[in-house]
Motif scaffolding. Structure first.
Motif, PDB file in Angstrom:
ATOM      1  N   ARG A  42       0.835  -1.205   0.000  1.00 46.57           N
ATOM      2  CA  ARG A  42       0.000   0.000   0.000  1.00 46.57           C
ATOM      3  C   ARG A  42       0.874   1.261   0.000  1.00 46.57           C
ATOM      4  O   ARG A  42       0.632   2.212  -0.738  1.00 46.57           O
ATOM      5  N   ASN A  43       1.935   1.251   0.804  1.00 50.70           N
ATOM      6  CA  ASN A  43       2.822   2.419   0.864  1.00 50.70           C
ATOM      7  C   ASN A  43       3.565   2.651  -0.449  1.00 50.70           C
ATOM      8  O   ASN A  43       3.743   3.792  -0.877  1.00 50.70           O
ATOM      9  N   VAL A  44       4.005   1.557  -1.095  1.00 55.20           N
ATOM     10  CA  VAL A  44       4.702   1.717  -2.385  1.00 55.20           C
ATOM     11  C   VAL A  44       3.735   2.294  -3.423  1.00 55.20           C
ATOM     12  O   VAL A  44       4.075   3.233  -4.154  1.00 55.20           O
ATOM     13  N   VAL A  45       2.514   1.765  -3.463  1.00 53.97           N
ATOM     14  CA  VAL A  45       1.534   2.235  -4.447  1.00 53.97           C
ATOM     15  C   VAL A  45       1.178   3.705  -4.198  1.00 53.97           C
ATOM     16  O   VAL A  45       1.042   4.488  -5.144  1.00 53.97           O
ATOM     17  N   GLU A  46       1.057   4.102  -2.936  1.00 47.97           N
ATOM     18  CA  GLU A  46       0.734   5.503  -2.632  1.00 47.97           C
ATOM     19  C   GLU A  46       1.840   6.440  -3.107  1.00 47.97           C
ATOM     20  O   GLU A  46       1.573   7.509  -3.641  1.00 47.97           O
ATOM     21  N   VAL A  47       3.098   6.027  -2.900  1.00 45.87           N
ATOM     22  CA  VAL A  47       4.223   6.877  -3.296  1.00 45.87           C
ATOM     23  C   VAL A  47       4.421   6.841  -4.815  1.00 45.87           C
ATOM     24  O   VAL A  47       4.815   7.825  -5.429  1.00 45.87           O
ATOM     25  N   ASN A  48       4.139   5.688  -5.431  1.00 46.93           N
ATOM     26  CA  ASN A  48       4.286   5.584  -6.888  1.00 46.93           C
ATOM     27  C   ASN A  48       3.202   4.693  -7.509  1.00 46.93           C
ATOM     28  O   ASN A  48       3.434   3.509  -7.768  1.00 46.93           O
ATOM     29  N   PRO A  49       2.024   5.274  -7.778  1.00 46.27           N
ATOM     30  CA  PRO A  49       0.927   4.471  -8.334  1.00 46.27           C
ATOM     31  C   PRO A  49       1.183   3.987  -9.762  1.00 46.27           C
ATOM     32  O   PRO A  49       0.439   3.142 -10.264  1.00 46.27           O
ATOM     33  N   ARG A  50       2.221   4.497 -10.411  1.00 44.47           N
ATOM     34  CA  ARG A  50       2.477   4.102 -11.807  1.00 44.47           C
ATOM     35  C   ARG A  50       3.508   2.973 -11.907  1.00 44.47           C
ATOM     36  O   ARG A  50       3.727   2.448 -13.005  1.00 44.47           O
ATOM     37  N   ALA A  51       4.170   2.617 -10.815  1.00 44.39           N
ATOM     38  CA  ALA A  51       5.253   1.621 -10.862  1.00 44.39           C
ATOM     39  C   ALA A  51       4.712   0.206 -11.068  1.00 44.39           C
ATOM     40  O   ALA A  51       3.613  -0.121 -10.641  1.00 44.39           O
ATOM     41  N   ALA A  52       5.522  -0.615 -11.740  1.00 42.20           N
ATOM     42  CA  ALA A  52       5.252  -2.053 -11.779  1.00 42.20           C
ATOM     43  C   ALA A  52       5.905  -2.651 -10.536  1.00 42.20           C
ATOM     44  O   ALA A  52       7.089  -2.421 -10.294  1.00 42.20           O
ATOM     45  N   ILE A  53       5.133  -3.369  -9.728  1.00 46.09           N
ATOM     46  CA  ILE A  53       5.651  -3.869  -8.451  1.00 46.09           C
ATOM     47  C   ILE A  53       5.623  -5.400  -8.451  1.00 46.09           C
ATOM     48  O   ILE A  53       4.593  -6.002  -8.773  1.00 46.09           O
ATOM     49  N   PHE A  54       6.771  -5.998  -8.109  1.00 48.57           N
ATOM     50  CA  PHE A  54       6.846  -7.461  -8.067  1.00 48.57           C
ATOM     51  C   PHE A  54       7.430  -7.928  -6.738  1.00 48.57           C
ATOM     52  O   PHE A  54       8.615  -7.695  -6.480  1.00 48.57           O
ATOM     53  N   PRO A  55       6.646  -8.593  -5.875  1.00 47.89           N
ATOM     54  CA  PRO A  55       7.215  -9.236  -4.688  1.00 47.89           C
ATOM     55  C   PRO A  55       7.961 -10.491  -5.118  1.00 47.89           C
ATOM     56  O   PRO A  55       7.392 -11.343  -5.805  1.00 47.89           O
TER      57      PRO A  55
END
Lengths: 227, 121
Positions: free
Chosen positions: A181-194
């Motif tokens: 949630r924190n990563v998306v709030e700071v960068n909603p445009r990023a591709a995120i992969f755990p």
């Protein structure tokens, strides 16, 4: 006393050098990643795991940035991948001029992908464009769920955020949902992969994304050549 | 501590302007610094004190104007001062940054060049 209006971006000199690097990369037809993270997040290990997956299909070259030692470039070279080490001494980030110097002795001719592994630092590298196409950030989940808010700039300027070491989540007390949630709030445009580059968990998502990106870019480069 | 290289870049820009205007010295450098940059104001002031030594701006004052982070939603046009949340609270769209990323030398003040025959009298 004279007052002179200047209105010049302080990053301009670096921007100019980054633009020159860009020309070199374009000439070589390379897609360039600026790989950033805090020390110990697993940049080199993620890079090794990534190279293992994509090396059969794509030619890779690596530029390593560290304060001291050639440990990282030695690791990459041991995989049969050309690597060049920049040691910055005490400088906490790579800048475009350091990369330009490296390119003069290490031209990435024929490399589909050039990865520039930055100095481990969660703050400084974010302000220095190196001439890259993509900014990829590695963040180890054990660093804590609050870090995207505490160090927002690198998260915000990254195209991809790899949340590494998810195999350690059970021992870390970190809730992946809160971190996401924190990563998306700071960068909603990023591709995120755990991911865990150690166990391989989640790596297929990242490798699939990167492979697609490299194919699209080489097609675009080809069509530019034809026109 | 990349503020030192930022301070050196500021001084390079000021020195180039001073040379263009044949000035003897730079007395003030005015900088606009966004709140969403990787630069810490106090660290930059400290780095500037060190980096200016021996330059044409050796006794120059560094004036820093802070620029707040402002955002706008490209979808619903709502503007705001984001607390590092870049999602529109009204419609959920990723926000654009209006200000806060500035890192700019705005102006400098120069001391006139001494004319040699006046100085020698």
């Amino acid at each position: 006393m004279d007052r002179v209006s200047v209105v010049t971006d302080i990053r301009q000199a670096n921007q100019n050098a980054a633009h020159e690097n860009r020309k070199v990369f374009d000439k070589c037809g390379s897609c360039v990643i600026n790989l950033m993270s805090a020390p110990g997040a697993g940049k080199t290990s993620v890079l090794e795991a990534t190279i293992r997956e994509i090396a059969p299909s794509f030619k890779v070259a690596v530029i390593e940035g560290d304060l001291e030692t050639t440990f990282d470039s030695d690791r990459i070279r041991a995989m049969g991948v050309p690597a060049h080490q920049i040691t910055t001494g005490s400088v906490c980030h790579l800048d475009a001029r350091m990369v330009a110097k490296a390119l003069a002795v290490f031209p990435p001719d024929g490399a589909d992908l050039v990865v520039i592994e930055n100095v481990g630092n969660l703050v400084c590298p974010a302000e220095f464009n190196l001439g890259e196409d993509l900014r990829v950030m590695v963040f180890s989940v054990v660093e804590g769920a609050d870090k995207p808010k505490k160090y927002p700039l690198m998260f915000h300027t990254s195209d991809v955020v790899l949340l590494n070491k998810i195999d350690l989540l059970p021992y870390s007390g970190v809730a992946l949902s809160e971190l996401l949630r924190n990563v998306v709030e700071v960068n909603p445009r990023a591709a995120i992969f755990p991911i865990s580059c150690r166990t391989g968990e989640g790596m297929e998502g990242w490798i699939g994304w990167l492979t697609q990106e490299l194919k699209t870019r080489s097609r675009q480069a080809l069509s530019t050549l034809k026109t | 501590m990349h503020e030192l290289s930022i301070a050196e870049s500021i001084l390079d820009i000021a020195a180039a302007e001073a040379a263009t205007h044949h000035a003897a010295a730079v007395t003030t450098i005015k900088v606009r610094l966004g709140n969403f940059t990787g630069v810490v104001r106090e660290a930059l002031e400290f780095a500037f004190e060190i980096a200016r030594q021996g330059t044409v701006a050796a006794s120059a004052t560094l004036e820093i104007e802070s620029v707040p982070l402002r955002t706008r939603c490209p979808s619903c046009d709502m503007t705001g001062s984001s607390d590092f949340c870049f999602i529109c609270e009204r419609c959920g769209t990723p926000l654009d940054i209006l200000s806060g990323r500035e890192m700019q030398v705005e102006s400098i003040e120069l001391a006139e060049e001494e004319v040699p025959w006046i100085a020698s009298r």
